[in-house]
Design an enzyme around this catalytic site. Structure first.
Site, PDB file in Angstrom:
ATOM      1  N   GLU A  18       9.509  16.462  14.891  1.00 53.80           N
ATOM      2  CA  GLU A  18       9.995  16.319  13.524  1.00 53.80           C
ATOM      3  C   GLU A  18       9.258  17.311  12.611  1.00 53.80           C
ATOM      4  O   GLU A  18       8.040  17.404  12.665  1.00 53.80           O
ATOM      5  CB  GLU A  18       9.714  14.888  13.049  1.00 53.80           C
ATOM      6  N   LYS A  65       0.881  -1.188   0.000  1.00 53.29           N
ATOM      7  CA  LYS A  65       0.000   0.000   0.000  1.00 53.29           C
ATOM      8  C   LYS A  65       0.908   1.225   0.000  1.00 53.29           C
ATOM      9  O   LYS A  65       1.411   1.634   1.039  1.00 53.29           O
ATOM     10  CB  LYS A  65      -0.891  -0.030   1.246  1.00 53.29           C
ATOM     11  N   CYS A 122      13.861  10.739   6.797  1.00 57.54           N
ATOM     12  CA  CYS A 122      13.683  10.323   8.196  1.00 57.54           C
ATOM     13  C   CYS A 122      14.973  10.519   8.983  1.00 57.54           C
ATOM     14  O   CYS A 122      14.937  10.764  10.176  1.00 57.54           O
ATOM     15  CB  CYS A 122      13.230   8.872   8.247  1.00 57.54           C
ATOM     16  N   GLU A 174       9.235   1.593  10.989  1.00 54.05           N
ATOM     17  CA  GLU A 174      10.314   2.569  10.757  1.00 54.05           C
ATOM     18  C   GLU A 174       9.645   3.926  10.792  1.00 54.05           C
ATOM     19  O   GLU A 174       8.870   4.258   9.897  1.00 54.05           O
ATOM     20  CB  GLU A 174      10.950   2.351   9.372  1.00 54.05           C
TER      21      GLU A 174
HETATM   22  P1  NAD Z   1       2.291   8.759   7.175  1.00 48.07           P
HETATM   23  O1  NAD Z   1       2.437   8.065   8.476  1.00 48.07           O
HETATM   24  O2  NAD Z   1       1.289   9.850   7.070  1.00 48.07           O
HETATM   25  O3  NAD Z   1       1.901   7.725   6.027  1.00 48.07           O
HETATM   26  C1  NAD Z   1       2.710   6.614   5.695  1.00 48.07           C
HETATM   27  C2  NAD Z   1       1.848   5.557   5.055  1.00 48.07           C
HETATM   28  O4  NAD Z   1       0.941   5.039   6.027  1.00 48.07           O
HETATM   29  C3  NAD Z   1       0.968   6.048   3.907  1.00 48.07           C
HETATM   30  O5  NAD Z   1       0.907   5.032   2.940  1.00 48.07           O
HETATM   31  C4  NAD Z   1      -0.380   6.246   4.568  1.00 48.07           C
HETATM   32  O6  NAD Z   1      -1.452   6.140   3.674  1.00 48.07           O
HETATM   33  C5  NAD Z   1      -0.396   5.114   5.576  1.00 48.07           C
HETATM   34  N1  NAD Z   1      -1.202   5.303   6.784  1.00 48.07           N
HETATM   35  C6  NAD Z   1      -1.456   6.449   7.455  1.00 48.07           C
HETATM   36  N2  NAD Z   1      -2.204   6.180   8.565  1.00 48.07           N
HETATM   37  C7  NAD Z   1      -2.400   4.851   8.589  1.00 48.07           C
HETATM   38  C8  NAD Z   1      -3.085   3.964   9.490  1.00 48.07           C
HETATM   39  N3  NAD Z   1      -3.708   4.399  10.579  1.00 48.07           N
HETATM   40  N4  NAD Z   1      -3.084   2.646   9.212  1.00 48.07           N
HETATM   41  C9  NAD Z   1      -2.435   2.177   8.128  1.00 48.07           C
HETATM   42  N5  NAD Z   1      -1.790   2.952   7.239  1.00 48.07           N
HETATM   43  C10 NAD Z   1      -1.759   4.284   7.471  1.00 48.07           C
HETATM   44  O7  NAD Z   1       3.748   9.245   6.783  1.00 48.07           O
HETATM   45  P2  NAD Z   1       4.174  10.133   5.531  1.00 48.07           P
HETATM   46  O8  NAD Z   1       3.706  11.526   5.798  1.00 48.07           O
HETATM   47  O9  NAD Z   1       3.771   9.449   4.276  1.00 48.07           O
HETATM   48  O10 NAD Z   1       5.770  10.056   5.632  1.00 48.07           O
HETATM   49  C11 NAD Z   1       6.512  10.888   6.438  1.00 48.07           C
HETATM   50  C12 NAD Z   1       6.917  10.198   7.711  1.00 48.07           C
HETATM   51  O11 NAD Z   1       7.576   8.964   7.432  1.00 48.07           O
HETATM   52  C13 NAD Z   1       7.924  10.993   8.513  1.00 48.07           C
HETATM   53  O12 NAD Z   1       7.575  10.986   9.873  1.00 48.07           O
HETATM   54  C14 NAD Z   1       9.232  10.254   8.317  1.00 48.07           C
HETATM   55  O13 NAD Z   1      10.175  10.420   9.324  1.00 48.07           O
HETATM   56  C15 NAD Z   1       8.751   8.852   8.209  1.00 48.07           C
HETATM   57  N6  NAD Z   1       9.770   8.022   7.532  1.00 48.07           N
HETATM   58  C16 NAD Z   1      10.488   7.135   8.276  1.00 48.07           C
HETATM   59  C17 NAD Z   1      11.482   6.372   7.675  1.00 48.07           C
HETATM   60  C18 NAD Z   1      12.295   5.383   8.461  1.00 48.07           C
HETATM   61  O14 NAD Z   1      12.928   4.528   7.852  1.00 48.07           O
HETATM   62  N7  NAD Z   1      12.335   5.440   9.783  1.00 48.07           N
HETATM   63  C19 NAD Z   1      11.718   6.502   6.317  1.00 48.07           C
HETATM   64  C20 NAD Z   1      10.963   7.419   5.584  1.00 48.07           C
HETATM   65  C21 NAD Z   1       9.980   8.166   6.217  1.00 48.07           C
END
Ligand code: NAD
Length: 491
Positions: free
Chosen positions: A395, A185, A294, A260
């Site tokens: 963040e 997804k 991240c 992550e």
């Molecule tokens: P997000 O959490 O809004 O969304 C990530 C994914 O999760 C999307 O596909 C979204 O549709 C889905 N999602 C959201 N809520 C959900 C739920 N309740 N249940 C299931 N799926 C859900 O994050 P984003 O805005 O897309 O990305 C930015 C964030 O990702 C930042 O906080 C960044 O630090 C983090 N990130 C972490 C890493 C790592 O390796 N630690 C790498 C890249 C990004």
């Protein structure tokens, strides 16, 4: 150097289908738009999964994973498919880079590098898949005992928008190598690379239903997958708030999760550091990808003796960053990935101003007329911040660096570790004893010494504290998608 193709004009807007059971499925109701953040134009409309598509994908995945064609496929044969996916990704790297560029606005060179890295991840897990062994365990009686590693069955992989293909490869390659069926997804901001990956996997000989790509929102498609009784494990990369919601849902099902999550990584510079190299690393560490990383080094700690000089040179270096359209020759920073996210960054910078911060550079949108239609934001450095200011604690996930002073090592460790996050960190010093001392005390899953953002698929990666649970990459990155079984033969 290759150049990107021209983004499709709005007249080419089409509805992208999702991939379920090897077939392309269009769902027009609630379809959402993929937007080019550099222009504000619509790239595509994308099908949004409802509970019904989630059910279909889970059913298809279970059927496919139980078929002898996949269940009994030998490790080296699975590895062969992964290698063919990697080769195809390299062959089509321009397409993947182009799609990522028009969906999240990263500059062309970074998009190309990320496709190459994703292909390398598939190749690495092909190698691990082909060579990883089960174990004969020491017997304590008249029997032969062994540990066998088996797939969970159907796993969901949920990914963010900042580095979509990299994250997708990091999950899909080991999960397939481990023998699972996967439902991927992707983020609603960057659905396209995942859909192309699904196509390549089919073309590479992966049986239909083993990799399904379900597009849609986190609230419906993502949550639907996490809560679905047929999904046995979830691998998630994204924000800490979403990760927490997923962990709570997983607890109800007693399902394992790999998370992550976000970061607020300290980047530390001692007075004896190679200042030129440290400045380059600090600039790259926060401003590459417009800070949407991240592991961005978003809290800068410079030793008092060099703080003034370092700050002046850092600001001068930052002023030279070329913010431009992502396909422009020499562009170093493209737009923020979405207009909504730029708004969040702007409100965080405003909160810093309200708390008395000094904006050393940036703190606004670029003035260039040519960039006015996109979600651009200037590289920004803040100083004069309190340790407990919102921008120091939370963040921002944008091109905003918080410059903070430190007195001595003890003060530094206390400040660096007082964050709820613990993803990464960087140390610049010529004293290797001090580097080691600090590296062992920092609460972070990765520590870089006299380098930054050096990442390798063979080194486990993940977060301390609220930056995550579990470790991806490395050989253990394959075991993440397996459970062990003890088998005893009476002798
Ligand atoms: P997000 O959490 O809004 O969304 C990530 C994914 O999760 C999307 O596909 C979204 O549709 C889905 N999602 C959201 N809520 C959900 C739920 N309740 N249940 C299931 N799926 C859900 O994050 P984003 O805005 O897309 O990305 C930015 C964030 O990702 C930042 O906080 C960044 O630090 C983090 N990130 C972490 C890493 C790592 O390796 N630690 C790498 C890249 C990004």
């Amino acid at each position: 150097m290759s150049t990107p193709r021209t983004p499709p004009a709005s007249s080419a807007v089409q509805l992208k289908p999702m991939l379920i059971d090897g077939a392309w499925v269009s769902v027009d109701r609630d379809a959402f738009a993929s937007i080019n953040p550099a222009t504000g134009e619509e790239n595509f409309r994308v099908s949004a999964a409802t509970a019904s598509e989630v059910d279909r994908a889970v059913e298809a995945a279970w059927r496919a994973v139980r078929e002898p064609a996949w269940r009994d496929m030998l490790q080296h044969q699975r590895a062969g498919i992964l290698r063919r996916i990697a080769d195809a990704m390299d062959r089509e790297s321009e397409l993947f880079a182009q799609l990522q560029m028009i969906e999240n606005g990263k500059v062309w060179a970074e998009c190309k590098a990320q496709v190459a890295s994703a292909a390398a991840t598939f190749r690495y897990y092909a190698g691990v898949c082909e060579t990883i062994c089960a174990e004969v365990t020491p017997a304590r009686g008249n029997y032969l005992s062994m540990t066998r590693y088996e797939p969970y069955g159907v796993v969901a992989a949920i990914t963010p928008w900042n580095s979509p293909l990299t994250m997708e490869a990091q999950k899909v390659a080991p999960a397939l190598a481990a023998g699972n069926a996967v439902i991927l997804k992707p983020s609603e901001v960057t659905p396209s690379p995942a859909l192309e990956l699904g196509r390549l996997a089919l073309e590479a000989g992966l049986p239909p239903g083993i990799l399904n790509v379900v597009t849609g929102t986190g609230a419906v498609a993502g949550k639907g997958l996490v809560e679905h009784p047929g999904v046995r494990m979830v691998s998630f990369t994204g924000g800490t708030a979403s990760g927490r919601a997923i962990a709570i849902a997983a607890a109800q099902k007693l399902m394992p999760v790999a998370l992550e999550l976000g970061g607020k990584s300290p980047h530390i510079v001692f007075a004896d550091a190679d200042m030129d190299a440290a400045i380059e690393a600090v600039v790259g560490g926060i401003f590459e990808g417009s800070g949407q990383s991240c592991v961005a080094g978003s809290r800068l700690y410079v030793q008092a003796a060099i703080a003034q000089e370092f700050q002046e040179r850092l600001v001068a270096r930052t002023a030279r960053i070329k913010v431009d359209m992502p396909q422009a020759q020499g562009a170093q920073m493209g737009p923020i990935a979405s207009f909504g996210h730029r708004q969040k960054i702007e409100s965080m910078v405003q909160s810093a101003r309200d708390e008395g911060a000094e904006v050393l550079i940036g703190g606004q949108r670029p003035e260039a007329e040519a960039l006015a239609g996109g979600a651009f934001y200037q590289p920004t450095i803040l100083s004069g911040l309190r340790r407990d200011a919102l921008v120091v604690r939370e963040e921002i996930f944008g091109p905003v660096l918080c410059a903070l002073p430190f007195q001595d090592e003890e003060d530094l460790i206390e400040q660096a570790n007082e964050s709820v996050y613990g993803l990464a960190s960087g140390i610049w010093t010529a004293d290797y004893r001090r580097a080691w001392r600090i590296a062992t005390r920092l609460e972070a899953g990765s520590v870089w010494i006299n380098t930054y953002k050096q990442l390798s698929v063979s080194t486990p990666f993940g977060g301390y504290k609220q930056s995550g649970l579990g470790r991806e990459k490395g050989i253990g990155g394959l075991r993440l998608y397996q459970q062990s079984k003890g088998i005893y033969f009476g002798m």
